[in-house]
Design a protein around this motif. Structure first.
Motif, PDB file in Angstrom:
ATOM      1  N   GLN A 116       0.837  -1.185   0.000  1.00  0.00           N
ATOM      2  CA  GLN A 116       0.000   0.000   0.000  1.00  0.00           C
ATOM      3  C   GLN A 116       0.879   1.243   0.000  1.00  0.00           C
ATOM      4  O   GLN A 116       2.023   1.220   0.460  1.00  0.00           O
ATOM      5  CB  GLN A 116      -0.910   0.020   1.223  1.00  0.00           C
ATOM      6  CG  GLN A 116      -0.163   0.131   2.550  1.00  0.00           C
ATOM      7  CD  GLN A 116      -1.096   0.129   3.743  1.00  0.00           C
ATOM      8  OE1 GLN A 116      -1.929  -0.770   3.877  1.00  0.00           O
ATOM      9  NE2 GLN A 116      -0.954   1.121   4.614  1.00  0.00           N
ATOM     10  N   ALA A 117       0.356   2.345  -0.550  1.00  0.00           N
ATOM     11  CA  ALA A 117       1.065   3.617  -0.582  1.00  0.00           C
ATOM     12  C   ALA A 117       0.067   4.694  -0.994  1.00  0.00           C
ATOM     13  O   ALA A 117      -1.047   4.399  -1.435  1.00  0.00           O
ATOM     14  CB  ALA A 117       2.239   3.573  -1.557  1.00  0.00           C
ATOM     15  N   GLN A 118       0.471   5.948  -0.859  1.00  0.00           N
ATOM     16  CA  GLN A 118      -0.400   7.035  -1.276  1.00  0.00           C
ATOM     17  C   GLN A 118      -0.530   7.092  -2.797  1.00  0.00           C
ATOM     18  O   GLN A 118      -1.512   7.606  -3.316  1.00  0.00           O
ATOM     19  CB  GLN A 118       0.128   8.354  -0.721  1.00  0.00           C
ATOM     20  CG  GLN A 118       0.071   8.426   0.805  1.00  0.00           C
ATOM     21  CD  GLN A 118       0.693   9.677   1.369  1.00  0.00           C
ATOM     22  OE1 GLN A 118       0.881  10.661   0.660  1.00  0.00           O
ATOM     23  NE2 GLN A 118       1.025   9.658   2.648  1.00  0.00           N
ATOM     24  N   ARG A 119       0.467   6.560  -3.504  1.00  0.00           N
ATOM     25  CA  ARG A 119       0.387   6.465  -4.966  1.00  0.00           C
ATOM     26  C   ARG A 119       1.076   5.178  -5.406  1.00  0.00           C
ATOM     27  O   ARG A 119       2.137   4.813  -4.888  1.00  0.00           O
ATOM     28  CB  ARG A 119       1.049   7.674  -5.629  1.00  0.00           C
ATOM     29  CG  ARG A 119       1.193   7.526  -7.146  1.00  0.00           C
ATOM     30  CD  ARG A 119       1.685   8.794  -7.785  1.00  0.00           C
ATOM     31  NE  ARG A 119       2.200   8.544  -9.129  1.00  0.00           N
ATOM     32  CZ  ARG A 119       2.575   9.483  -9.980  1.00  0.00           C
ATOM     33  NH1 ARG A 119       2.499  10.754  -9.632  1.00  0.00           N
ATOM     34  NH2 ARG A 119       3.038   9.166 -11.175  1.00  0.00           N
ATOM     35  N   GLY A 133       5.097   7.208  -1.064  1.00  0.00           N
ATOM     36  CA  GLY A 133       4.407   7.853   0.045  1.00  0.00           C
ATOM     37  C   GLY A 133       3.946   6.872   1.093  1.00  0.00           C
ATOM     38  O   GLY A 133       2.956   6.183   0.889  1.00  0.00           O
ATOM     39  N   ALA A 134       4.665   6.823   2.239  1.00  0.00           N
ATOM     40  CA  ALA A 134       4.318   5.914   3.341  1.00  0.00           C
ATOM     41  C   ALA A 134       4.088   4.495   2.817  1.00  0.00           C
ATOM     42  O   ALA A 134       3.064   3.869   3.078  1.00  0.00           O
ATOM     43  CB  ALA A 134       3.092   6.416   4.081  1.00  0.00           C
ATOM     44  N   THR A 152       9.786   5.320   2.109  1.00  0.00           N
ATOM     45  CA  THR A 152       9.089   6.384   1.390  1.00  0.00           C
ATOM     46  C   THR A 152       8.740   5.946  -0.018  1.00  0.00           C
ATOM     47  O   THR A 152       7.665   6.230  -0.526  1.00  0.00           O
ATOM     48  CB  THR A 152       9.964   7.649   1.334  1.00  0.00           C
ATOM     49  OG1 THR A 152      10.262   8.072   2.652  1.00  0.00           O
ATOM     50  CG2 THR A 152       9.244   8.772   0.600  1.00  0.00           C
ATOM     51  N   ARG A 153       9.673   5.232  -0.647  1.00  0.00           N
ATOM     52  CA  ARG A 153       9.433   4.691  -1.992  1.00  0.00           C
ATOM     53  C   ARG A 153       9.947   3.268  -2.056  1.00  0.00           C
ATOM     54  O   ARG A 153      11.053   2.973  -1.620  1.00  0.00           O
ATOM     55  CB  ARG A 153      10.114   5.533  -3.067  1.00  0.00           C
ATOM     56  CG  ARG A 153      10.062   4.906  -4.466  1.00  0.00           C
ATOM     57  CD  ARG A 153      10.697   5.795  -5.516  1.00  0.00           C
ATOM     58  NE  ARG A 153       9.902   7.007  -5.712  1.00  0.00           N
ATOM     59  CZ  ARG A 153      10.267   7.996  -6.538  1.00  0.00           C
ATOM     60  NH1 ARG A 153      11.399   7.915  -7.211  1.00  0.00           N
ATOM     61  NH2 ARG A 153       9.491   9.045  -6.673  1.00  0.00           N
ATOM     62  N   THR A 171       6.324  10.109   6.780  1.00  0.00           N
ATOM     63  CA  THR A 171       6.388   9.317   7.997  1.00  0.00           C
ATOM     64  C   THR A 171       5.020   8.737   8.291  1.00  0.00           C
ATOM     65  O   THR A 171       4.003   9.204   7.780  1.00  0.00           O
ATOM     66  CB  THR A 171       6.849  10.169   9.195  1.00  0.00           C
ATOM     67  OG1 THR A 171       5.883  11.213   9.425  1.00  0.00           O
ATOM     68  CG2 THR A 171       8.211  10.796   8.932  1.00  0.00           C
ATOM     69  N   THR A 172       4.995   7.702   9.117  1.00  0.00           N
ATOM     70  CA  THR A 172       3.749   7.079   9.543  1.00  0.00           C
ATOM     71  C   THR A 172       3.817   6.875  11.049  1.00  0.00           C
ATOM     72  O   THR A 172       4.903   6.909  11.645  1.00  0.00           O
ATOM     73  CB  THR A 172       3.555   5.713   8.844  1.00  0.00           C
ATOM     74  OG1 THR A 172       4.596   4.827   9.282  1.00  0.00           O
ATOM     75  CG2 THR A 172       3.592   5.858   7.335  1.00  0.00           C
TER      76      THR A 172
END
Length: 219
Positions: A116-119, A133-134, A152-153, A171-172
């Motif tokens: 999973q990631a923001q993109r 992204g996270a 991060t990536r 960050t998470t």
């Protein structure tokens, strides 16, 4: 010698009525299902999709789901672009609260990679999935989490069987420093795996890593 055939066109599938309805490389030997990238790609979404036949693009929003063989990708927003050679390039967008998610079966073994990631960007020609992204990626043996990577990536090259991970930036709560983090377990059948199993049997088991929720279900 016959010419190689191009993969099925996503636009052609839509026309036929297909449902719209690592730094840490080589530590995890993973290969995606070899035939996934040459199978038809199907899309579903809660909201209407915009299909541009001239530009060979499809833009969808609202619980979008893409499936291609064993690959399953979910996101809030998603755009598919078809190259002149007939391959698909997917850009899936989520958020910190509701990240984009993907899972895919490994070739020839009872293992699945999910992340999973923001993109998330997927290229069917190279079989590469990029998480930005996270990012969190896990490898499961059956239903048990074997390995987990955070960064991060994260770029998963399914053909070269490598993960490349970068830290810093996002960050998470579970990784406030944004550092590259990895938990790797020994391969089954090895001496190290037997030793770990023996030690675990004589000590209280730690809390298990949790799998990414609802990858196979509608959110």
């Amino acid at each position: 010698m016959p010419k190689p055939t191009s993969p099925p066109s996503i636009t052609a599938c839509l026309r036929r009525g297909a449902s719209l309805a690592l730094g840490l490389a080589a530590m995890l030997p993973v290969q995606a299902e070899r035939s996934d990238r040459t199978k038809p790609m199907a899309l579903e979404s809660d909201q209407p999709c915009v299909v541009n036949l001239a530009k060979q693009t499809s833009a969808c929003a609202g619980n979008v789901v893409i499936s291609q063989g064993s690959l399953l990708l979910r996101a809030d927003k998603l755009e598919v672009r078809e190259t002149p050679e007939g391959w698909q390039q997917v850009q899936a967008s989520g958020s910190a609260d509701k990240p984009a998610r993907v899972k895919q079966k490994r070739d020839g073994v009872d293992e699945t990679v999910e992340g999973q990631a923001q993109r998330i960007d997927y290229d069917s020609k190279t079989g590469t999935i990029r998480f930005d992204g996270a990012a969190v990626v896990r490898r499961l043996r059956g239903a048990v989490v074997a390995d987990e990577i955070q960064g991060t990536r994260i770029v998963w090259d399914g053909q070269a069987e490598t993960f490349n991970v970068q830290g810093g930036g996002n960050t998470t709560p579970s990784n406030p420093g944004g550092r590259v983090r990895a938990v790797i377990t020994p391969r089954p059948g090895t001496e190290a795996a037997a030793a770990m199993a023996a030690e675990s049997a004589s000590a209280p088991a730690p809390a298990p890593l949790k799998t990414t929720p609802a990858l196979g279900e509608r959110r």
